[in-house]
Every structure is written in structure tokens, then in C-alpha cells.
Scaffold this active site. Structure first.
Site, PDB file in Angstrom:
ATOM      1  CB  THR A 169      -6.050   0.837  -6.250  1.00 18.50           C
ATOM      2  OG1 THR A 169      -6.932   1.880  -6.653  1.00 18.50           O
ATOM      3  CG2 THR A 169      -5.429   1.209  -4.917  1.00 18.50           C
ATOM      4  N   GLY A 191     -13.990   0.618  -4.531  1.00 15.18           N
ATOM      5  CA  GLY A 191     -14.013   1.260  -3.222  1.00 15.18           C
ATOM      6  C   GLY A 191     -14.710   0.367  -2.202  1.00 15.18           C
ATOM      7  CG  ASN A 241      -8.310   6.396  -4.398  1.00 14.53           C
ATOM      8  OD1 ASN A 241      -9.110   5.493  -4.180  1.00 14.53           O
ATOM      9  ND2 ASN A 241      -8.459   7.595  -3.877  1.00 14.53           N
ATOM     10  NE  ARG A 247      -4.128   1.619   1.224  1.00 12.18           N
ATOM     11  CZ  ARG A 247      -5.067   2.036   0.395  1.00 12.18           C
ATOM     12  NH1 ARG A 247      -5.082   1.659  -0.870  1.00 12.18           N
ATOM     13  NH2 ARG A 247      -6.038   2.812   0.826  1.00 12.18           N
ATOM     14  CB  THR A 271      -9.406  -0.416  -7.747  1.00  8.16           C
ATOM     15  OG1 THR A 271      -9.287   0.710  -6.911  1.00  8.16           O
ATOM     16  CG2 THR A 271      -9.066  -1.652  -6.955  1.00  8.16           C
ATOM     17  CB  SER A 295     -12.535  -0.834   0.563  1.00  4.34           C
ATOM     18  OG  SER A 295     -13.000   0.250   1.310  1.00  4.34           O
TER      19      SER A 295
END
Ligand code: DON
Length: 564
Positions: free
Chosen positions: A395, A470, A397, A110, A377, A449
């Protein structure tokens, strides 16, 4: 930026689903029977939101690579073909079932907040300006994608990075067709990117109109960037010239990401979280993912007789909506575990799940609010002939992340900072309300998520599932898991079945428009405030049985399912 999809186009797409999925296409010779959207194969399979990226993974499997090798190749190729969704300017989570040890491994790559990030960085004259977290240089968090892919490769892979990068380089250089999903998305955000020469050169015609589905796209700068990584992507991307270029680009646009932030980036191996569910063992990613909410939802429904209620029946959906609400209330407790103690063992304990199930029975609806939707994503799953399974969600985003491309690198930068609570009480692009646990701090990972999930039955893989969209990833992964295990649907039926979504705030039940009117009416009669939307995320899955793999991608985003 627009937060709503192109509803009429999406509607047409949904209407087109059934005829498309019944169309049989035979690819890769007689070994694979492929339905558009689904595939069946005995030994190995790749399902991804892009057919060329799925083929890139299969190519590596055929050359003797394992599922982790193939995952690196697929992820890099996806970053080329689906650059609005993911890529090396972003980050993700990888969940691995390793057949040799019979164990699961979770890799967190991440993005993290730059060292200069502050909790109040999006406040202007005392007011939060949440757009700053979505578009432009302040939205950019430190990318983790390449560090993560290479960490997975070094631990479990068998091939050199350059070999795994070859299909992506070829696609970026020789060209790839613009997929219909992106072709629908680009016009939605065109005003934000069509003046930028780098985006313009790739995604727009000379007259400035967005290119159509099927147009051949090229990103030679990205090809050169990936090629220049050689066999040491970590050293070459996170240090030296490339890192300096990225940092200079961001700085010139008022951002705070530095070359030192890139040099400091580290992916993290984590212990997957687990839940026993109706005879299966479910594994997924721990915080900073909120995938634990998927397990909570399933845990609240475990042994509760949903199978007897009927597939997508009002009675089942009402129960599902209520447990989703409870799960999403708990989501506020999830955050980066390096900063916040997430009581994950408590949240997944039988006592907590029983209490939450009880609360689910005593819910009172509140006033409606506007929904949000967006489509960065990408998700993919791989099974190899050694029995290994890899499930990845990755992702940038929202669509094209921060809407910034480093020109000479062809690199799209993420806007993952929006996954933090930008300011107390301020909803992000997905209407998830910012909580203190998830406020911005230097070096912190924003709550996600993304929920790649692998289910075992008697210690053997039975299902790999994940998705994009999301918070609708959480509800979608839960629903496809239930539809597979409780209702025994095959993957293509499970991913196509109309879904619902409830995330506690806003107090609305989002319903896919192809849910039958009668079911909708019954839910409305129960007092639910319904918001009919064209789609709720895109989920893909591979059902795994000995010698019989069956995989499907969500027709919403299209993709490829291929196998041997
Ligand atoms: O990590 C997350 O939860 C988000 N960045 C995922 C964004 C997403 O799925 C966008 N697609 N609709």
C-alpha cells in the site's frame, strides 16, 4: 481530500458484476479457462488487482522462477499500473508458504516513522490537524517496499532483481492502459493532484481533464528509476543519489523524512501468527498488522455451527457483526511490537475467544456516525508449480498516498503516517480512533489492517486470501474465509458475496448495497444501525487443491487471474 467514493459509479459497477463474471474469456491458449474475475488452472496461478501485473508474475513463473520471484515481479508491476494504490514509495506485508520446509514466513516491510517524528507532530495551536497526516510531506513515512521485496528475493528467490524488474520497466516505458478502477478514483482526488506537473503528465489530458479508462499511460521516469536499481535495489534506493533526491524533495515541502531515515530502513522477518479453525490452520501477519483481529473473528465463530445458519443469512450476519465488534475493540491493543507489548497469545487464546464470544451476545447499539472509504492498497496471491504460496498486501495508504510524486523519479510517496493515532481520540481516514499504543514515535511502524492469510488443511495449503480497503480488509478476509470453508463457496462466489462490516467505532453496521433488502430489513429489525455503502473493500483469493487451483479477484477493483 474526499473520503467518499463516487457512489453512482460504484453502483453501476456492482450492477454490472454478474453479467461480467459469467463472460468466458480464454487467455493464454487452451491451458487456462478464464472467467473475467476468476481462473482455474492445474499447477500455477497469479491473481492480482491488475491484469498486466498478474501476467508479469506468470511470465516469471514460466521462465522457471518460483512464487517469490513472481511476487517481486508482480509487486513492481502493480506499482506501475496501480500507482494510486501501491508502489516502491509505500510498503507491505508478504506471507510465504515454503513447500520445502512446510513452514510459513512473514515479512514486514511496512513503512516506519522518520526519526524526527513526534507524537504531537500533527498538533497545531493545541488542535490536531489530521489532514497533515494524509496529504503533503509530513504524511510520508519511510518507504519499505523495495527493501522488503529484495529481502524476500534474497532469501527465497532464484532470479536477479533486474530480471524480475523487467516487466515493470517495460510497462512503465512502453505504456499500460489506465484501469477502470483508477479511472474512477482519479476524478475523486483530482483537485489535489491536477496542478502537479508530474501527476498531470501521466493521469490528465492536456486540457486538465482526467484521462479515461483504457488510455495508454507512460511513466518513463519510474521506468528509469527501476532500471537504475540494477541488481542491488537496496543499496541504490536507500543510499546515495536517489535517497538524497527523495529527502530533498520532502524537505523542500516541509517534511521530516531524511536520507538517513532511508539508510536506516530494515524489513523484518517475523513469525506468522496461527489459529486452528474448524479443521484448518490459519496463518497471517503478526503486529504491526492487526490481522490477528481476523483470527479473533474466525476464532469466535469456530465450532459455532455457522454453516447451519445459511450463507449471508440475517442470523449468521448478526453473529458475525457481534464478533467483528469484539475483534475491533481488541484492535486497540495491536501496535508495533518494538514499542508496545501486544498480548497476541492471550488475544488468540481459547479463554479470551470464549469470553469475547460471550460479550458478543450482550451488545447494546450506540448512536450512528459517518463512514469513510478510500482505496489505496493492492493485494495479490501466487501459487507456483513447486507448491509454494505467496500472499501479499501492499500500500501507499490512501489514493496516491500523500499526493506527492518525486518528479524526476516518477515515484508516488505514501501517507502511511495516517495509520498512526494522529492524536488521542482523533479518528484517522478510516474512522479508526487513535489509541495510545499506536501513537507516533520515531522509527515506529504504524498499525495496519493488511491481513494476507494462508490456510492449511492437514499441513497442505488450502486457501490464500487477502484484500484492500483499510479496516474492511479485516472483515472481508474473515468473511471470504468463512464463505469458503463453512459455506463451501468457490472463490469467485465468495469474493462476490455481499459483505458487512462493523468496527466497534462508529457503532454502525456497514452493509454492501447488493445485500438483499429482506436481509437488511431483518438486521434493522434486530436494532442495528445500518449504513448502506456501495462496497466494502476488495478481496481476492486462490483456493488450492492438488492439481486444481481456482482464483478470483474482486470485480470491484478488477484485475487479472491467470495460470498454467
Ligand atoms: O495498512 C493499512 O491498514 C492501510 N494503510 C490500508 C489502506 C487501504 O487499504 C486503503 N484502501 N482502501
Amino acid at each position: 481530500m474526499p473520503t467518499k467514493p463516487n457512489f453512482p459509479a460504484a453502483a453501476a459497477r456492482r450492477r454490472a458484476r454478474l453479467p461480467i463474471v459469467t463472460l468466458l474469456i480464454v487467455v493464454f491458449g487452451a491451458r487456462v479457462t478464464r472467467v473475467a474475475g476468476a481462473a482455474a488452472a492445474p499447477h500455477a496461478m497469479v491473481v492480482a488487482e491488475s491484469a498486466p501485473a498478474a501476467r508479469a508474475g506468470l511470465e516469471i513463473l514460466r521462465k522457471g522462477g518460483n512464487a517469490v520471484d513472481a511476487a517481486v515481479a508482480t509487486a513492481l508491476a502493480l506499482g506501475v499500473t496501480n500507482a494510486s494504490s501501491c508502489g516502491i514509495g509505500g510498503g507491505g506485508f508478504m506471507l510465504i508458504y515454503w513447500a520445502k520446509t512446510g513452514k510459513l514466513y512473514a515479512l514486514d516491510y511496512r513503512e516506519v516513522a522518520p526519526a524526527a517524528a513526534r507524537a504531537d507532530m500533527y498538533m497545531r495551536s493545541g488542535q490536531p490537524d489530521e489532514q497533515l497526516a494524509r496529504t503533503g510531506a509530513l504524511a510520508v513515512a519511510v518507504p519499505g517496499e523495495l527493501a522488503g521485496l529484495d529481502a524476500a528475493r534474497r532469501r527465497f528467490g532464484t532470479m536477479e532483481f533486474s530480471r524480475l524488474a523487467a516487466p515493470a520497466i517495460k510497462l512503465a516505458r512502453a505504456g499500460f492502459p489506465l484501469n477502470p478502477h483508477m479511472a474512477r478514483e482519479i476524478p475523486l482526488i483530482a483537485p489535489l493532484i491536477n496542478q502537479d506537473p508530474s501527476f498531470r503528465a501521466i493521469y490528465f489530458n492536456p486540457d486538465g481533464t482526467p484521462r479515461h479508462a483504457g488510455a495508454m499511460l507512460h511513466n518513463p521516469n519510474l521506468a528509469a528509476l527501476i532500471e537504475s536499481l540494477g541488481d542491488d535495489p537496496d543499496a541504490r534506493f536507500y543510499h546515495g543519489e536517489i535517497a538524497a533526491k527523495i529527502a530533498d524533495f520532502v524537505k523542500a515541502r516541509g517534511g521530516i523524512l531524511t536520507a538517513q531515515d532511508l539508510a536506516n530502513y530494515r524489513p523484518v522477518w517475523r513469525d506468522p501468527i496461527h489459529l486452528a479453525y474448524d479443521g484448518y490452520d490459519l496463518y497471517t501477519i503478526p503486529p504491526p498488522s492487526s490481522a490477528g483481529v481476523v483470527l479473533e473473528i474466525l476464532g469466535m465463530l469456530s465450532n459455532s455451527g455457522v454453516a447451519g445458519l445459511g450463507v449471508d443469512s440475517p442470523a449468521y450476519l448478526a453473529r458475525l457483526i457481534e464478533v467483528m465488534r469484539q475483534g475491533f475493540i481488541d484492535r486497540a491493543q495491536y501496535a508495533d511490537p518494538a514499542f508496545v507489548k501486544v498480548p497476541i497469545a492471550t488475544l488468540l487464546s481459547p479463554q479470551h475467544l470464549a469470553a469475547a464470544r460471550e460479550r458478543a451476545l450482550h451488545h447494546l447499539p450506540a448512536p450512528p456516525a459517518a463512514p469513510a472509504h478510500d482505496h489505496g492498497t493492492s493485494n495479490f496471491a501466487i501459487v507456483d508449480r513447486f507448491g509454494n504460496v505467496v500472499e501479499v498486501t501492499t500500500t501507499v495508504n490512501t489514493i496516491f498516498g500523500a499526493k506527492l510524486m518525486v518528479p524526476s523519479l516518477g515515484l508516488v510517496l505514501n501517507d502511511e503516517m495516517d495509520d498512526f493515532g494522529v492524536a488521542p481520540g482523533v479518528p484517522n481516514v478510516f474512522k479508526l480512533v487513535g489509541e495510545e499504543n499506536n501513537e507516533v514515535a520515531p522509527g515506529k511502524r504504524p498499525l495496519s489492517s493488511m491481513s494476507p492469510l494462508i490456510a492449511l488443511k492437514n499441513g497442505r495449503p488450502a486457501l490464500a486470501v487477502g484484500g484492500s480497503g483499510g479496516p474492511t480488509i479485516i472483515s472481508g478476509v474473515a468473511q471470504v474465509t468463512i464463505d469458503t470453508f463453512a459455506y463451501h463457496l468457490n472463490p469467485e462466489a465468495a469474493v462476490r458475496l455481499p459483505r458487512v462490516h462493523q468496527q466497534a467505532h462508529p457503532d454502525l453496521v456497514f452493509i454492501e448495497q447488493n445485500l438483499p433488502f429482506r436481509t437488511r430489513d431483518e438486521l434493522a429489525a434486530m436494532g442495528y444501525h445500518l449504513k448502506i455503502v456501495p462496497e466494502l473493500g476488495a478481496i481476492s483469493a486462490i483456493r488450492i487443491r492438488p492439481g486444481a487451483l481456482r482464483g478470483a479477484f474482486d470485480p470491484l477493483k478488477g484485475g487479472g487471474a491467470v495460470g498454467d
